[in-house]
Each structure stands twice: as C-alpha cells, then as structure tokens.
Design an enzyme around this catalytic site. Structure first.
Site, PDB file in Angstrom:
ATOM      1  N   ASP A 453      33.657  70.169-104.992  1.00 23.13           N
ATOM      2  CA  ASP A 453      32.966  71.163-104.163  1.00 23.13           C
ATOM      3  C   ASP A 453      32.501  70.551-102.841  1.00 23.13           C
ATOM      4  O   ASP A 453      32.444  69.315-102.697  1.00 23.13           O
ATOM      5  CB  ASP A 453      31.757  71.697-104.957  1.00 23.13           C
ATOM      6  CG  ASP A 453      31.483  73.169-104.711  1.00 23.13           C
ATOM      7  OD1 ASP A 453      31.852  73.660-103.642  1.00 23.13           O
ATOM      8  OD2 ASP A 453      30.871  73.807-105.589  1.00 23.13           O
ATOM      9  N   ASP A 510      34.210  82.618-103.903  1.00 27.21           N
ATOM     10  CA  ASP A 510      33.161  82.777-104.917  1.00 27.21           C
ATOM     11  C   ASP A 510      33.052  84.227-105.354  1.00 27.21           C
ATOM     12  O   ASP A 510      32.222  84.546-106.211  1.00 27.21           O
ATOM     13  CB  ASP A 510      31.810  82.312-104.367  1.00 27.21           C
ATOM     14  CG  ASP A 510      31.564  80.835-104.636  1.00 27.21           C
ATOM     15  OD1 ASP A 510      32.379  80.213-105.341  1.00 27.21           O
ATOM     16  OD2 ASP A 510      30.557  80.297-104.147  1.00 27.21           O
TER      17      ASP A 510
HETATM   18  C1  DGJ Z   1      29.848  76.721-105.214  1.00 26.06           C
HETATM   19  C2  DGJ Z   1      31.112  77.042-105.921  1.00 26.06           C
HETATM   20  O1  DGJ Z   1      31.918  77.836-105.126  1.00 26.06           O
HETATM   21  C3  DGJ Z   1      30.816  77.679-107.257  1.00 26.06           C
HETATM   22  O2  DGJ Z   1      32.000  78.057-107.878  1.00 26.06           O
HETATM   23  C4  DGJ Z   1      30.046  76.707-108.080  1.00 26.06           C
HETATM   24  O3  DGJ Z   1      30.841  75.596-108.386  1.00 26.06           O
HETATM   25  C5  DGJ Z   1      28.791  76.287-107.341  1.00 26.06           C
HETATM   26  N1  DGJ Z   1      29.068  75.804-106.020  1.00 26.06           N
HETATM   27  C6  DGJ Z   1      28.049  75.225-108.080  1.00 26.06           C
HETATM   28  O4  DGJ Z   1      26.959  74.793-107.413  1.00 26.06           O
END
Ligand code: DGJ
Length: 706
Positions: A453, A510
């Site tokens: 991430d 997301d």
């Molecule tokens: C942002 C990501 O896009 C989510 O899928 C998840 O992994 C969160 N971060 C976790 O903090």
C-alpha cells in the site's frame, strides 16, 4: 525555394511485423542534414517499397505570411534554439544555473534492436539517445530518451521521444480520477495551445493516470483510427498535448518537471508506450492489455491460475481476533476463495490508522502466538496466505519514528496524510531497514502474496523516491521470487507500467460498489487486462457509497476481472452464498482463458449499458458482460453489436444467466429459451437483443465459434 540538391535527408522506418499477422503499424522518421529526426508518418502499415525520402519531403507543410522562412522541425526533441514555436523537449541548466540551449547533431545509429539514434551537442558536451523499440506481438512501440553530459547539469524537463498527433482528430482522451472514482475519461477538444497535465504528487495518483488516447474524428471503441500513449512511471508525469500556431500537434510525456533534484551527468525518461490502432479505441486497449500481461508483468509461475482472493479489510478493519479471522477464512474457502489476504492491523499497536506504520513486528496482543496459527488454519483450508504492508510509510506515533525521525521525508511542519509521513526512500539505510523487516516476516512464514500500500502523496515530487521504491521492490522480489505483489495506493493510486514491472496485481479502487466498479474497470480496460485487475465482491451495503446492491450483480462485476471477496462472509444469507459460490465456480472454470483474453469495449447504443466482450486470442470463444448501470430512456433494450468476430463464421451464443430475468420481462426474446446459432456478420451488424432487466444487473453471454 528549397535547394534540393544540397539537402541530404536521412530516413528510418520501423514496422511491427509479427509472423502470421503481417505488418500492423509503420513509423517513418526523417531528418534533414544532421538535424534531429522527426516522425513524418505513424499509422497503418506502408507498402515495403514506399520511398521514404518522398514521404519526408511530402510531409513538409507550406510557408506563408507571418511565419519563418521554413517550419522548424517537430523532432523527437524539439529544440528551443531552432525557433520551435512550441514547448521544447529538453530544458536544462549548467551546474551554476546558467540556462543551456542545446543544439544536437547526428552522431550514430544502431538498428540491432529496433532503432537507437544518438545525437551530440559538442559545444555543451551533451548527447541524446532515442530508443524506439517495436514489439510485434503486442503492437506496442517502446520509446525512451537518454541524456548524458560531460559536466553535471540540472534537468528541468526531459521528454520521452516526442511524437506528432494527427490533425484529423477533434479531441483527446486523457485520464483523471479520485479516491473511489478512478479512471475517469476526460474528452478535451483540440484547440490552439496546450492541454497540460502535470502530476506533482510524487506517485502515479488517482488523479493522473499517465495515459492518453487520440482518436481520429468519429472513432469509437470499435471503429476508426486511434493513437495510444502510456508513460510507465510511478513518480508523477507531465503530459503536453500542444497544437502549434501552424496547426501541427505534438505529444510530450516525461517525469513531472524538476523531479531531478541534483545535478548529474545522466538522465533518462521512463518508457513511453505507444500504439496505433486501425480499429478504434479497442486496438489501443488490446495492445496495452497484451503488453502489460505478456511483456511488463513477470509472473512467479506463468502456469498458475489467478487464485480467487479473500481480503479481510472491509470485514474486520483493525479489529483482528484470531477466532473471528479463522471463522471468516473457513467461510471464504467454502465460497471458493483460494488466497486469504490479511490486511492492515496485524503489526505494532495498529488499532487505528493513527500509529505504528514502520513497526513491522507482529502485534502480540492480537497474535500472542504470532501469525503461525492463522496461517496454518488458512493453509489447512487449502488457501495460500497474503499479507499487507505499507513499506514506504511511517507514523510519527511509531517506535521507528521515535528512534529515527530523520528517516522521514519532508519537514517537521509538513501536512500529514492519513496521519503519516513518507520515508526517505533515497536513503540506503531506510531501504535496508524496510527490507530486513519485511524479509523477517516473509522468511518466517509460508506467504505467497504482499499487498503493498501507499496511502499518501509525497511532500514534494522527487525522482529518487520512486527509484528507491523500485530498488526495494526489486530486492525483495529477487529474494522472494515466489511472492506476488499487489500495488495499492488507497485503491488505484499507483497504477502504471513502471510499478507493474514489479507487481502482479493492482487494487483498482477502494470502491467495492459494483455499480461504480463496473464503470471504473470498463474505462481502466483501455490500459489494463483482467490478469492484473483486482475486483472484489463487497459488503451488501457498500462501505464507501452506502449503496445496497444485489449479490448477483456484485458477483458478476467481480467476475469480470481478477475475482475476490471482501465482505464479511458471516453477513451472507443462504441465497447470497449460493449465488456467490456459483459465480465463483463459473469464474474458476473460465479464468484460464479469460486471463489471456482481450477485453473489447462495446459501443452500446444505450448509454445505460456498459458492455464488453472478452475474447479468446484464437477468436474461438468469448464472453459478453452487459452491465446495466442505469434505467434506460427507451422501454426495451436496444440491440448490442459485438465486435472483432469473423463475419462468415457461425457462433453459438447463450445467455447463461437467463434464469435471472425478472417477472417484468414478459415477452419471449429468443435468448431466454436457450442458445442460438448466428453469424458473425449478424452479431456485429444487427446485434443481440437482450431481455428487459432492472438497472444494477448484468447479463452474461457466452459465445463459441462453431
Ligand atoms: C487502503 C487500501 O486501499 C485498503 O484496501 C486497505 O488496505 C487500507 N489502506 C488499509 O489501511
């Protein structure tokens, strides 16, 4: 009048020619005397006997009042010093800050791998090399510019080889977006001046996917000519699409300006991937999809089917409890999941997003016996195990920040993003630290996947940061070649061919809202294949939109790409669990050919329909997903025309989820009864008539060539 007797013209020709397919595009370059070359033709294949000198001469535009006596070349690197009437391809200064005005002359060429042309500027001690490398099997041409200097220089701007854009185009399509709304296509009419995109966030960003399609006037998804561009770099790019006063148009791509913070003797652009399509936007899309899958991504095991994912983020967030996670894992496996990904919350004291990034040791409060028991349970269910990291980040509230505040990038008074700072990836000790912590986890356990991430923008753009991240990923991949990596940055904030050279999947968004996802993945398919595009079945009520969507729609939208689940499986009722199990089983039965298939976006005559045809490379089979994103204006569905079929072949087509037609579909469209056999011509010119359906539903048709 030009004295042709004294003009020497150098010409070069690049064809992408694959065995069995013939030539699919030709690029011709020409240069007068020893000047930088310009692309004088790029498009449909030219006959082998085409006389390039004639083409070069015939390409030149006239001169009239209010102009110079000759038109400065729109070369691979337009030079300010030659009175070029637009943006130059190179801007630099000497080490003391004096602006340099380079003027390059032919030095050498090498045709052993595509074409490499080197030009020098002896007065300033500079050399420019342009590499143009066609890939016949994917129809992508890779372009790169390399600048070397005898003395250190400051670089402000270096464009990858600059190309002309067609003048028979009325608009350009580039890509914007936002968190949970990635890959929004902008259509901007051409007009005098510049369309300028510059991403100064230090990562690819939701807002600035570095891509551009220039369609000829009237081109659609399936028809007409189009030219596609993608800059493969994760640190932020600059795009210039400029119409010059004389009508010519140029396209420049490079790193965002002034990202090189130190004087140096060598700079290079990232690779600019370009393609010409004779069949609409889809020709560009298919070239980019194939290139990403076959040339960019390196797969630990090519033969391995893409596993169905389960990701626990939206089920538990930071609230990790072993009995809950094992229960969820068991349920996910029963639904068909094959890889369990443990998301954020397993390390440090990470009970929310305010702390612990960089403290990459297992949280003993949540996992008193370490990760072993959870991993064993997951393995016992026949699933593999993946784990989340956000390696380049640090919370001020972390043990590592307390010990090494100087490792963070940017000033103390910087605005935080998600309560965090970025680490300075240019520092070898920082990269070593992250490597050691990640390697400790990956060595201690049988883990085959990292979700990587990157949840904030940088305090300032800096190319060293991107190079540092690339170096870290490369080192980890060399040490753990069996581990696949997913590129995530709050969803789709780091998607480009630069990161995809090092990763195998992108977390596109997301948004697990199937309605939004349908649109996002439809538009992302201009550049991305199924193989790398993650898509999860989210909770019944979507956490980012509040929308409630039927399980069947959620499942089919996820089945359009690399399928996974992210809801809490304990919320599923019997019907939902059955539908999800069935669609997952369908996906597993088809994923191997779909992973290699081309995604063609269809020209649906009803704007409420977002439809695509995923077609086997051989053309022998396809699946059509027709998503209904809104209520239609007219009453009955309009015929949906397919594409890229053999006109004379007969295809059997079957609406595989016809049982889901609602009671309000009262008539008898033939597809409700079962398969029909029809010609390619009919499918492409009349089109299939689907039963009436509610919005937020998906029709799925399978087609087989008989
Ligand atoms: C942002 C990501 O896009 C989510 O899928 C998840 O992994 C969160 N971060 C976790 O903090």
């Amino acid at each position: 009048m030009k004295d042709t007797a004294t003009v020497t013209t150098r010409t070069w020709r690049l064809d992408d020619t694959a065995p069995g397919t013939g030539t699919r595009q030709t690029m011709v370059l020409a240069a007068e005397h020893d000047r930088l070359p310009q692309v004088v033709y790029w498009g449909a294949p030219l006959p082998p006997e085409a006389d390039l000198a004639t083409l070069a001469a015939a390409h030149a535009i006239d001169v009239t009042g209010g102009m110079l006596d000759a038109n400065p070349d729109l070369s691979l690197c337009p030079e300010a010093v030659r009175s070029f009437p637009g943006q130059p391809g190179l801007i630099l200064r000497g080490e003391d800050g004096t602006p340099l005005l380079p003027k390059f002359h032919y030095a050498s060429e090498d045709g052993s791998d595509g074409l490499a042309l080197t030009y020098t500027d002896p007065e300033n001690g500079l050399a420019l090399t342009f590499r143009l490398t066609p890939d016949p099997s994917t129809r992508i041409v890779q372009l790169k510019t390399i600048l070397t200097s005898e003395r250190p220089v400051h670089l402000h701007w270096l464009a990858a080889p600059v190309l002309p854009a067609p003048q028979h185009s009325s608009e350009m399509i580039d890509v914007a977006g936002r968190w949970t709304g990635e890959f929004q296509l902008n259509r901007t009419p051409w007009s005098a001046g510049i369309r300028y995109r510059e991403n100064r966030t230090g990562r690819t960003g939701h807002e600035h996917f570095p891509g551009l399609i220039v369609p000829a006037t009237g081109a659609t998804n399936t028809q007409g000519e189009a030219w596609g561009f993608h800059y493969g770099w994760s640190g932020g790019h600059r795009m210039i699409a400029e119409e010059l006063p004389d009508g010519r148009r140029q396209i420049q791509f490079g790193h965002a300006a002034r990202m090189e913070t130190k004087p140096a003797t060598r700079f290079e652009s990232a690779t600019l991937y370009v393609t010409y399509s004779p069949y609409g936007l889809n020709g560009c899309a298919v070239a980019f999809q194939r290139h990403a899958r076959d040339r960019i991504v390196t797969w630990p095991d090519d033969a391995r089917s893409r596993p169905v994912h389960y990701n626990c983020w939206e089920a538990v967030y930071f609230d990790h409890k072993l009995p809950v996670l094992t229960d969820i894992a068991s349920r996910a496996a029963a639904l068909g999941a094959e890889r369990f990904v443990l998301d954020d919350g397993w390390f440090g004291q990470r009970d929310d997003d305010t702390r612990s990034l960089s403290d990459w040791t297992v949280d003993a409060r949540k996992y008193p016996d370490g990760l072993g028991p959870l991993i064993s349970h997951v393995h016992g269910l026949g699933m593999t195990f993946g784990i989340w990291f956000e390696p380049e980040m640090i919370n001020p509230d972390s043990d590592i920040h307390r010990a090494h505040p100087d490792w963070a990038l940017g000033g103390d008074d910087q605005t935080l993003g998600r309560q965090q700072k970025a680490l300075n990836m240019a520092l070898p000790e920082v990269r070593d630290f992250i490597y050691d912590r990640m390697a400790a986890i990956l060595s201690a356990h049988d883990i085959d996947y990292v979700k990587w991430d990157h949840n904030r923008v940088l305090p300032m753009p800096d190319a060293d940061q991107t190079r540092g991240s690339y170096a870290l990923i490369d080192r980890l991949r060399a040490a753990f070649p069996q581990v696949e990596i997913e590129s995530c940055a709050s969803g789709g904030g780091r998607i480009d061919f630069g990161i995809l050279k090092r990763t195998q999947r992108v977390w596109l968004s997301d948004s697990n809202d199937a309605l939004e996802r349908l649109r996002i993945q439809h538009d992302a398919a201009l550049f991305l294949p199924l193989a790398v595009t993650g898509s999860h079945v989210g909770p019944r009520r979507c956490h980012t939109s509040g929308r409630i969507l039927d399980i069947s729609f959620r499942a089919w939208v996820a089945a359009q790409r690399h399928m996974g689940f992210e809801m809490d499986p304990r919320e599923l009722d019997e019907h939902e669990a059955r539908v999800l199990t069935e669609v997952t089983a369908w996906w597993k039965a088809n994923r191997d050919w779909m992973t290699l298939a081309d995604i063609h976006r269809l020209d649906a005559p009803d704007p409420a329909i977002l439809a695509e045809q995923q077609q086997h490379r051989t053309g022998d089979r396809f699946v059509v997903f027709a998503g209904k994103a809104a209520t239609s204006t007219q009453i009955a569905p309009r015929p949906l025309r397919l594409t890229a079929l053999e006109p004379d072949a007969t295809y059997q087509i079957e609406l595989i989820n016809r049982a889901s037609a609602p009671a309000l579909s009262r008539g008898n469209p033939i597809l409700k009864d079962g398969p029909i056999d029809v010609s390619g011509t009919w499918l492409m010119h009349h089109g299939i008539t689907l039963p009436w359906h509610f919005p937020e539903t998906m029709w799925v048709l399978e087609g087989t060539r008989l």
